[in-house]
Design a protein around this motif. Structure first.
Motif, short mmCIF file in Angstrom:
data_model
loop_
_atom_site.label_atom_id
_atom_site.label_comp_id
_atom_site.label_asym_id
_atom_site.label_seq_id
_atom_site.Cartn_x
_atom_site.Cartn_y
_atom_site.Cartn_z
N LEU A 42 0.81 -1.21 0.00
CA LEU A 42 0.00 0.00 0.00
C LEU A 42 0.85 1.27 0.00
O LEU A 42 0.29 2.37 -0.03
CB LEU A 42 -0.92 0.01 1.23
CG LEU A 42 -1.93 -1.13 1.31
CD1 LEU A 42 -2.81 -0.96 2.55
CD2 LEU A 42 -2.79 -1.21 0.06
N GLN A 45 0.98 5.80 -4.33
CA GLN A 45 -0.07 6.78 -4.54
C GLN A 45 -0.97 6.29 -5.68
O GLN A 45 -0.48 5.73 -6.66
CB GLN A 45 0.53 8.15 -4.87
CG GLN A 45 1.40 8.69 -3.75
CD GLN A 45 1.30 10.19 -3.60
OE1 GLN A 45 0.31 10.81 -3.93
NE2 GLN A 45 2.37 10.79 -3.09
N VAL A 46 -2.26 6.50 -5.54
CA VAL A 46 -3.23 6.04 -6.54
C VAL A 46 -4.03 7.23 -7.05
O VAL A 46 -4.22 8.22 -6.35
CB VAL A 46 -4.17 4.96 -5.97
CG1 VAL A 46 -3.41 3.68 -5.70
CG2 VAL A 46 -4.85 5.44 -4.69
N ASN A 169 -2.44 9.19 -1.15
CA ASN A 169 -1.53 8.25 -0.50
C ASN A 169 -2.35 7.04 -0.03
O ASN A 169 -3.21 7.16 0.83
CB ASN A 169 -0.85 8.95 0.69
CG ASN A 169 0.24 8.12 1.30
OD1 ASN A 169 0.13 6.91 1.45
ND2 ASN A 169 1.32 8.78 1.70
N HIS A 170 -2.04 5.88 -0.61
CA HIS A 170 -2.86 4.68 -0.35
C HIS A 170 -2.75 4.19 1.08
O HIS A 170 -3.62 3.47 1.57
CB HIS A 170 -2.47 3.57 -1.33
CG HIS A 170 -3.54 2.54 -1.56
ND1 HIS A 170 -4.64 2.41 -0.76
CD2 HIS A 170 -3.67 1.59 -2.53
CE1 HIS A 170 -5.40 1.42 -1.19
NE2 HIS A 170 -4.84 0.92 -2.26
N THR A 171 -1.68 4.56 1.79
CA THR A 171 -1.58 4.13 3.19
C THR A 171 -2.65 4.80 4.05
O THR A 171 -2.98 4.31 5.13
CB THR A 171 -0.19 4.45 3.78
OG1 THR A 171 -0.01 5.87 3.83
CG2 THR A 171 0.91 3.80 2.96
N ASP A 174 -8.33 3.84 1.31
CA ASP A 174 -8.66 2.92 0.23
C ASP A 174 -9.76 3.56 -0.60
O ASP A 174 -10.08 4.75 -0.42
CB ASP A 174 -9.07 1.55 0.78
CG ASP A 174 -10.27 1.63 1.71
OD1 ASP A 174 -10.88 2.72 1.83
OD2 ASP A 174 -10.62 0.61 2.32
#
Length: 306
Positions: A42, A45-46, A169-171, A174
């Motif tokens: 995770l 970045q998405v 930032n995926h951390t 979701d």
């Protein structure tokens, strides 16, 4: 059905990137991410993107609306205005500094119809060949650590519509999390209640014992990357509510993931043949020989009589 994508070239005029902070004072503290959130897989970045058609006399104010709404939403969601740090044992924490998120305002000399045409089949479906123009990679913003947790760009189009693009930032979030933050931020419309209910249902489906066990295993193994050999991951984004995100201009012509990741496929809600019927789009990335064969098989399947 497989479609041929065209590369659309257009000029984009951007204002200088700016930091948008919380509209009111927020707590200055540090919060630990869970052992699931700081998993190695995770730490990326998405991107998500939303295309809106011209909706009236206030279209030109889209950037101002989004900028103001972000500041207001960052008050209750203040950790998103901070920065992720790494502490002992590669543990991740969010430092709630209130520094803010990155915002870019832009104008593009193209129309939504042209973006639809180059997307393939006359409809907006990922991957989008010009995302580097619609979501500018601000220098120094692409890291997971010590970087802004959100990058937002609002791009006005010649037709009066606009594009709202987000990198997160995926951390920290979701799909359900970022969707919940956006509907809370942008004009309080859409499916915030639905998103909350889905989170409750998901939590009910996974027992606390199972979650603790999974987190413990990840930590003991050093939070390794997900082993993708002989594994294909499918993430269903249809229920996150992206396709219903109303900023005050109606639902987007497309709303959802903006790019494709090898080894990961995701399902998105799309329009079927340009009408109002909802359909399912499956976004996948394959090696070129496999993709050519896959496209051929899909073409054969699509053209076969019932």
């Amino acid at each position: 059905m497989a479609v041929q994508r065209q590369q659309l070239r257009f000029a984009v005029r951007r204002r200088e990137p700016e930091l948008v902070g919380p509209a009111a004072p927020t707590p200055r503290e540090t919060k630990r991410l869970s052992d699931l959130d700081d998993h190695e897989t995770l730490r990326v970045q998405v991107q998500f993107v939303f295309f809106y058609r011209a909706g009236g006399q206030h279209d030109a104010a889209a950037a101002d609306v989004v900028r103001r709404a972000l500041g207001e939403a960052l008050v209750p969601y203040y950790p998103l205005a901070g920065r992720v740090r790494e502490v002992d044992g590669r543990k991740l924490v969010v430092d709630c500094t209130g520094e803010g998120v990155l915002f870019v305002e832009a104008d593009a000399d193209t129309r939504l119809a042209e973006l639809e045409a180059c997307s393939g089949g006359g409809e907006l479906r990922p991957p989008f060949p010009s995302m580097d123009q619609l979501l500018f990679d601000v220098e120094g913003s692409g890291g997971v650590l010590d970087s802004p947790l959100l990058l937002v760009q609002v791009t006005r189009l010649l037709c009066g519509g606009f594009v709202f693009a987000v990198r997160v930032n995926h951390t920290m979030c979701d799909a359900i999390g970022i969707s919940q933050f956006l509907l809370a931020a942008l004009l309080r419309r859409g499916s915030l209640g639905d998103a909350v209910e889905m989170v409750r249902e998901a939590k009910a489906a996974v027992t606390a014992e199972y979650a603790r066990s999974a987190a413990d295993v990840l930590v003991l193994r050093g939070r390794p990357l997900l082993a993708l050999a002989n594994v294909f991951v499918v993430s269903d984004h249809r229920h996150a509510g992206f396709h219903r995100l109303d900023l005050g201009w109606g639902e987007p012509a497309y709303g959802g993931g903006a790019d494709v990741v090898f080894g990961l496929g995701y399902l998105v809600a799309v329009k079927n043949g340009g009408d109002e019927e909802n359909a399912v789009g499956a976004v996948v990335s394959l090696p070129r020989p496999a993709m050519e064969r896959f496209a051929s098989e899909m073409e054969t399947l699509y053209t076969q009589p019932n």
